[in-house]
Scaffold this motif. Structure first.
Motif, PDB file in Angstrom:
ATOM      1  N   LEU A   1      40.605  46.678  39.009  1.00 48.14           N
ATOM      2  CA  LEU A   1      40.121  47.552  40.078  1.00 48.14           C
ATOM      3  C   LEU A   1      39.711  46.682  41.251  1.00 48.14           C
ATOM      4  N   MET A   2      40.125  47.043  42.460  1.00 50.33           N
ATOM      5  CA  MET A   2      39.769  46.260  43.647  1.00 50.33           C
ATOM      6  C   MET A   2      39.117  47.173  44.677  1.00 50.33           C
ATOM      7  N   ASP A   3      37.875  46.862  45.035  1.00 48.43           N
ATOM      8  CA  ASP A   3      37.145  47.698  45.977  1.00 48.43           C
ATOM      9  C   ASP A   3      37.168  47.046  47.359  1.00 48.43           C
ATOM     10  N   GLU A   4      38.103  47.459  48.187  1.00 49.04           N
ATOM     11  CA  GLU A   4      38.293  46.873  49.524  1.00 49.04           C
ATOM     12  C   GLU A   4      38.286  45.342  49.496  1.00 49.04           C
ATOM     13  N   PRO A   5      39.197  44.746  48.741  1.00 47.73           N
ATOM     14  CA  PRO A   5      39.139  43.298  48.521  1.00 47.73           C
ATOM     15  C   PRO A   5      39.402  42.453  49.763  1.00 47.73           C
ATOM     16  N   CYS A   6      39.928  43.071  50.826  1.00 55.91           N
ATOM     17  CA  CYS A   6      40.285  42.286  52.024  1.00 55.91           C
ATOM     18  C   CYS A   6      39.394  42.578  53.220  1.00 55.91           C
ATOM     19  N   SER A   7      38.413  43.472  53.065  1.00 56.10           N
ATOM     20  CA  SER A   7      37.686  43.917  54.266  1.00 56.10           C
ATOM     21  C   SER A   7      36.867  42.797  54.910  1.00 56.10           C
ATOM     22  N   ALA A   8      36.521  41.751  54.146  1.00 54.58           N
ATOM     23  CA  ALA A   8      35.739  40.647  54.726  1.00 54.58           C
ATOM     24  C   ALA A   8      36.622  39.458  55.104  1.00 54.58           C
ATOM     25  N   LEU A   9      37.966  39.640  55.029  1.00 54.34           N
ATOM     26  CA  LEU A   9      38.873  38.497  55.196  1.00 54.34           C
ATOM     27  C   LEU A   9      39.666  38.561  56.503  1.00 54.34           C
ATOM     28  N   ASP A  10      40.131  37.388  56.948  1.00 54.04           N
ATOM     29  CA  ASP A  10      40.971  37.340  58.152  1.00 54.04           C
ATOM     30  C   ASP A  10      42.407  37.749  57.780  1.00 54.04           C
ATOM     31  N   PRO A  11      43.267  37.971  58.788  1.00 57.25           N
ATOM     32  CA  PRO A  11      44.626  38.468  58.505  1.00 57.25           C
ATOM     33  C   PRO A  11      45.458  37.559  57.594  1.00 57.25           C
ATOM     34  N   ILE A  12      45.290  36.239  57.705  1.00 57.83           N
ATOM     35  CA  ILE A  12      46.096  35.322  56.873  1.00 57.83           C
ATOM     36  C   ILE A  12      45.664  35.422  55.409  1.00 57.83           C
ATOM     37  N   ALA A  13      44.338  35.425  55.190  1.00 55.65           N
ATOM     38  CA  ALA A  13      43.819  35.556  53.817  1.00 55.65           C
ATOM     39  C   ALA A  13      44.187  36.927  53.252  1.00 55.65           C
ATOM     40  N   THR A  14      44.140  37.952  54.104  1.00 54.84           N
ATOM     41  CA  THR A  14      44.502  39.315  53.681  1.00 54.84           C
ATOM     42  C   THR A  14      45.958  39.354  53.218  1.00 54.84           C
ATOM     43  N   ALA A  15      46.837  38.708  53.973  1.00 54.23           N
ATOM     44  CA  ALA A  15      48.267  38.690  53.602  1.00 54.23           C
ATOM     45  C   ALA A  15      48.461  38.028  52.241  1.00 54.23           C
ATOM     46  N   LYS A  16      47.677  36.976  51.970  1.00 57.46           N
ATOM     47  CA  LYS A  16      47.785  36.286  50.663  1.00 57.46           C
ATOM     48  C   LYS A  16      47.333  37.191  49.522  1.00 57.46           C
ATOM     49  N   ILE A  17      46.250  37.929  49.744  1.00 60.09           N
ATOM     50  CA  ILE A  17      45.761  38.850  48.697  1.00 60.09           C
ATOM     51  C   ILE A  17      46.790  39.964  48.469  1.00 60.09           C
ATOM     52  N   GLU A  18      47.380  40.467  49.538  1.00 56.98           N
ATOM     53  CA  GLU A  18      48.390  41.533  49.399  1.00 56.98           C
ATOM     54  C   GLU A  18      49.615  41.035  48.631  1.00 56.98           C
ATOM     55  N   GLU A  19      50.013  39.825  48.936  1.00 55.69           N
ATOM     56  CA  GLU A  19      51.146  39.207  48.226  1.00 55.69           C
ATOM     57  C   GLU A  19      50.821  39.087  46.737  1.00 55.69           C
ATOM     58  N   LEU A  20      49.577  38.699  46.486  1.00 62.31           N
ATOM     59  CA  LEU A  20      49.107  38.536  45.109  1.00 62.31           C
ATOM     60  C   LEU A  20      49.138  39.875  44.368  1.00 62.31           C
ATOM     61  N   ILE A  21      48.728  40.945  45.053  1.00 69.55           N
ATOM     62  CA  ILE A  21      48.740  42.274  44.425  1.00 69.55           C
ATOM     63  C   ILE A  21      50.167  42.630  44.013  1.00 69.55           C
ATOM     64  N   HIS A  22      51.141  42.313  44.890  1.00 64.44           N
ATOM     65  CA  HIS A  22      52.558  42.559  44.550  1.00 64.44           C
ATOM     66  C   HIS A  22      52.946  41.798  43.284  1.00 64.44           C
ATOM     67  N   GLU A  23      52.495  40.543  43.199  1.00 68.98           N
ATOM     68  CA  GLU A  23      52.869  39.705  42.051  1.00 68.98           C
ATOM     69  C   GLU A  23      52.214  40.178  40.756  1.00 68.98           C
ATOM     70  N   LEU A  24      51.003  40.720  40.860  1.00 70.45           N
ATOM     71  CA  LEU A  24      50.262  41.136  39.660  1.00 70.45           C
ATOM     72  C   LEU A  24      50.691  42.521  39.159  1.00 70.45           C
ATOM     73  N   ARG A  25      51.355  43.270  40.026  1.00 64.92           N
ATOM     74  CA  ARG A  25      51.806  44.613  39.633  1.00 64.92           C
ATOM     75  C   ARG A  25      52.753  44.513  38.435  1.00 64.92           C
ATOM     76  N   GLY A  26      52.531  45.370  37.457  1.00 62.74           N
ATOM     77  CA  GLY A  26      53.366  45.345  36.256  1.00 62.74           C
ATOM     78  C   GLY A  26      52.710  44.574  35.132  1.00 62.74           C
ATOM     79  N   ARG A  27      51.941  43.518  35.488  1.00 63.15           N
ATOM     80  CA  ARG A  27      51.170  42.801  34.455  1.00 63.15           C
ATOM     81  C   ARG A  27      49.892  43.558  34.126  1.00 63.15           C
ATOM     82  N   TYR A  28      49.343  44.178  35.174  1.00 59.13           N
ATOM     83  CA  TYR A  28      48.101  44.934  35.034  1.00 59.13           C
ATOM     84  C   TYR A  28      48.290  46.275  35.733  1.00 59.13           C
ATOM     85  N   ALA A  29      47.551  47.273  35.285  1.00 61.21           N
ATOM     86  CA  ALA A  29      47.467  48.517  36.060  1.00 61.21           C
ATOM     87  C   ALA A  29      46.460  48.236  37.176  1.00 61.21           C
ATOM     88  N   ILE A  30      46.827  48.508  38.418  1.00 56.57           N
ATOM     89  CA  ILE A  30      45.967  48.133  39.553  1.00 56.57           C
ATOM     90  C   ILE A  30      45.617  49.367  40.383  1.00 56.57           C
TER      91      ILE A  30
END
Length: 257
Positions: free
Chosen positions: A176-205
């Motif tokens: 579960l992720m509660d606004e995981p990027c709201s405190a981050l800059d756009p570059i860090a946000t893009a990395k977290i979003e990429e990570l969410i794509h990679e984790l999909r299928g391994r975990y229910a998100i």
């Protein structure tokens, strides 16, 4: 993609949440599955984070909070008296809005869960788990030479990925992720979003986000909350291009929110 019933992880049926006499969530029914990232969107104070917190019983920590309805993880009622809440939170991990690494080393942050749950009989097992979680969180190459440094010394985006590594180190089934990027800059946000794509299928998100573009980018299912009710729930592409409900349309097009 596998059959939806095979990938279904959590179901919520007619879930209502009360804080004392105030009703924060009204009869919400939703499914969280392995094949899709599910985004919860809606204006501030609409109940999306409150609902997310029911999925691993985080609301138990709030005095006067009461949950009605039924939430199941693999068919098991998570609010049953027999449910071990510590075990539940290992199976359903949570990543918060503000990165919150423990004031410990990077290594110890990730090792914490496997240690308290007795998952690593030997140091070599723990080392392997820490490395694996940091790799999955896309952080290993950045921190492998500084594992003994404090987790709080990392940048904001790295701290959030460390918190994700900490959540997945115990091999949860749901993240579960509660606004995981709201405190981050756009570059860090893009990395977290990429990570969410990679984790999909391994975990229910499931992810709560204020950012509609983010919901459109990272999720396949979207639930739109408004004033404690679930107004609309379906395929993200459908909700963003062809919403059934007028209220959804107004929110998506920026008429309120």
């Amino acid at each position: 993609m596998e059959n939806m019933t095979e990938t279904l992880k959590m179901t919520a049926r007619d879930v209502s949440v009360f804080y004392g006499a105030k009703q924060a969530i009204k009869s919400v029914s939703i499914d969280i599955d392995m094949a899709n990232v599910t985004a919860f969107i809606g204006p501030s104070g609409c109940g999306k984070s409150t609902f997310l917190r029911t999925l691993n019983r985080m609301n138990d920590t709030i005095s006067g909070a009461r949950v009605e309805g039924r939430i199941e993880l693999d068919g098991e009622d998570i609010y049953a008296s027999s449910m071990d809440v510590v075990q539940l939170r290992a199976r359903v991990g949570m990543v918060f809005q503000k990165p919150n690494p423990f004031p410990k080393s990077i290594y110890e942050n990730v090792a914490y869960g496997p240690r308290i749950h007795g998952l690593a009989p030997a140091k070599a097992d723990l080392d392997r788990m820490v490395e694996s979680a940091l790799r999955k969180a896309g952080l290993w190459d950045e921190v492998k030479d500084r594992l003994n440094e404090s987790g709080t010394a990392l940048s904001g985006g790295q701290q959030q990925r460390l918190c994700i590594a900490r959540a997945i180190a115990v091999d949860p089934e749901v993240v579960l992720m509660d606004e995981p990027c709201s405190a981050l800059d756009p570059i860090a946000t893009a990395k977290i979003e990429e990570l969410i794509h990679e984790l999909r299928g391994r975990y229910a998100i499931a992810i709560v986000t204020h950012n509609m573009q983010q919901a459109a980018r990272v999720s396949q299912k979207t639930a739109f909350f408004h004033l404690g009710t679930l107004v609309e729930y379906g395929d993200t592409s459908e909700i963003f291009t062809n919403p059934r409900e007028e209220r959804t349309k107004d929110y998506i097009t920026g008429r309120y929110g």
